[in-house]
Motif scaffolding. Structure first.
Motif, PDB file in Angstrom:
ATOM      1  N   LEU A  12       0.824  -1.211   0.000  1.00 45.09           N
ATOM      2  CA  LEU A  12       0.000   0.000   0.000  1.00 45.09           C
ATOM      3  C   LEU A  12       0.859   1.264   0.000  1.00 45.09           C
ATOM      4  CD1 LEU A  12      -2.894  -0.978   2.407  1.00 45.09           C
ATOM      5  CD2 LEU A  12      -3.035  -0.557  -0.042  1.00 45.09           C
ATOM      6  N   VAL A  13       1.908   1.272   0.798  1.00 46.08           N
ATOM      7  CA  VAL A  13       2.814   2.427   0.825  1.00 46.08           C
ATOM      8  C   VAL A  13       3.482   2.605  -0.534  1.00 46.08           C
ATOM      9  CG1 VAL A  13       4.976   3.289   1.814  1.00 46.08           C
ATOM     10  CG2 VAL A  13       3.183   2.423   3.314  1.00 46.08           C
ATOM     11  N   THR A  14       3.844   1.509  -1.180  1.00 41.51           N
ATOM     12  CA  THR A  14       4.466   1.585  -2.506  1.00 41.51           C
ATOM     13  C   THR A  14       3.495   2.148  -3.536  1.00 41.51           C
ATOM     14  OG1 THR A  14       5.873  -0.293  -1.980  1.00 41.51           O
ATOM     15  CG2 THR A  14       5.626   0.255  -4.308  1.00 41.51           C
ATOM     16  N   CYS A  15       2.242   1.711  -3.479  1.00 41.65           N
ATOM     17  CA  CYS A  15       1.239   2.159  -4.455  1.00 41.65           C
ATOM     18  C   CYS A  15       0.727   3.566  -4.170  1.00 41.65           C
ATOM     19  CB  CYS A  15       0.056   1.206  -4.484  1.00 41.65           C
ATOM     20  SG  CYS A  15       0.440  -0.405  -5.141  1.00 41.65           S
ATOM     21  N   LEU A  16       0.419   3.846  -2.917  1.00 41.25           N
ATOM     22  CA  LEU A  16      -0.237   5.111  -2.568  1.00 41.25           C
ATOM     23  C   LEU A  16       0.707   6.148  -1.980  1.00 41.25           C
ATOM     24  CD1 LEU A  16      -3.468   3.690  -0.934  1.00 41.25           C
ATOM     25  CD2 LEU A  16      -3.178   4.556  -3.254  1.00 41.25           C
ATOM     26  N   GLY A  17       1.775   5.722  -1.371  1.00 48.43           N
ATOM     27  CA  GLY A  17       2.674   6.652  -0.702  1.00 48.43           C
ATOM     28  C   GLY A  17       2.427   6.648   0.796  1.00 48.43           C
TER      29      GLY A  17
END
Length: 167
Positions: A12-17
């Motif tokens: 999620l952090v990789t996709c959304l920041g």
């Protein structure tokens, strides 16, 4: 639980920041309703007869009024709103980073919530006032004000690039 805190969170952090970052695509998606509403206002001549709206705005022709209104409503207004989202996220992050050991946890949580709300209101009102000033300068009758407004919008583009840059 380990999966949620580990690989799922990382994906999620990789996709959304991270919580202090929002992608330009997400900002465009979040301002899309404003663009559609602005399109409605442009096509409906701000809810009045086009001749009346043009004369009330001080324009000499309906064409001049429609072009000016389209630039304001479809370009400058959503563009100014796109800058707010990263600023609000960074303001929230700054308030969340404040620590206090002297008071109870509940009291400090309430203080941070109120402080975060006040900071967000300040960010929103400053952005609104800047956008109003930019638009007034851009469509003023003096050439120097127009150049100043164009320079301000160029600076805003640069600032926007800095805000959307990933760390």
């Amino acid at each position: 639980n380990d999966y949620v805190r580990g690989p799922l969170r990382q994906n999620l952090v990789t996709c959304l920041g991270t919580e202090d970052y929002i992608s330009p695509k997400m900002c465009i998606a979040s301002t899309l309703p404003m663009w559609l509403q602005s399109l409605m206002w442009v096509l409906s001549c701000d809810g009045a007869a086009c001749e009346k709206s043009a004369s009330d705005g001080g324009f000499t022709s309906i064409y001049q009024y429609m072009i000016t209104d389209a630039v304001l409503q479809l370009l400058l207004l959503p563009f100014g709103l796109m800058i707010v989202y990263p600023l609000l996220l960074r303001a929230n992050q700054a308030v969340a980073a404040l620590h206090c050991v002297a008071s109870s946890h509940r009291t400090w949580l309430l203080v941070r919530m109120v402080l975060g709300t006040c900071v967000n209101v300040l960010v929103m009102s400053c952005n609104d006032q800047l956008q109003i000033a930019f638009r007034e300068m851009l469509f003023s009758s003096t050439t120097s004000s127009m150049y100043l407004a164009v320079a301000a919008y160029v600076f805003q583009c640069f600032f926007m690039c800095l805000l959307f840059r990933r760390k």
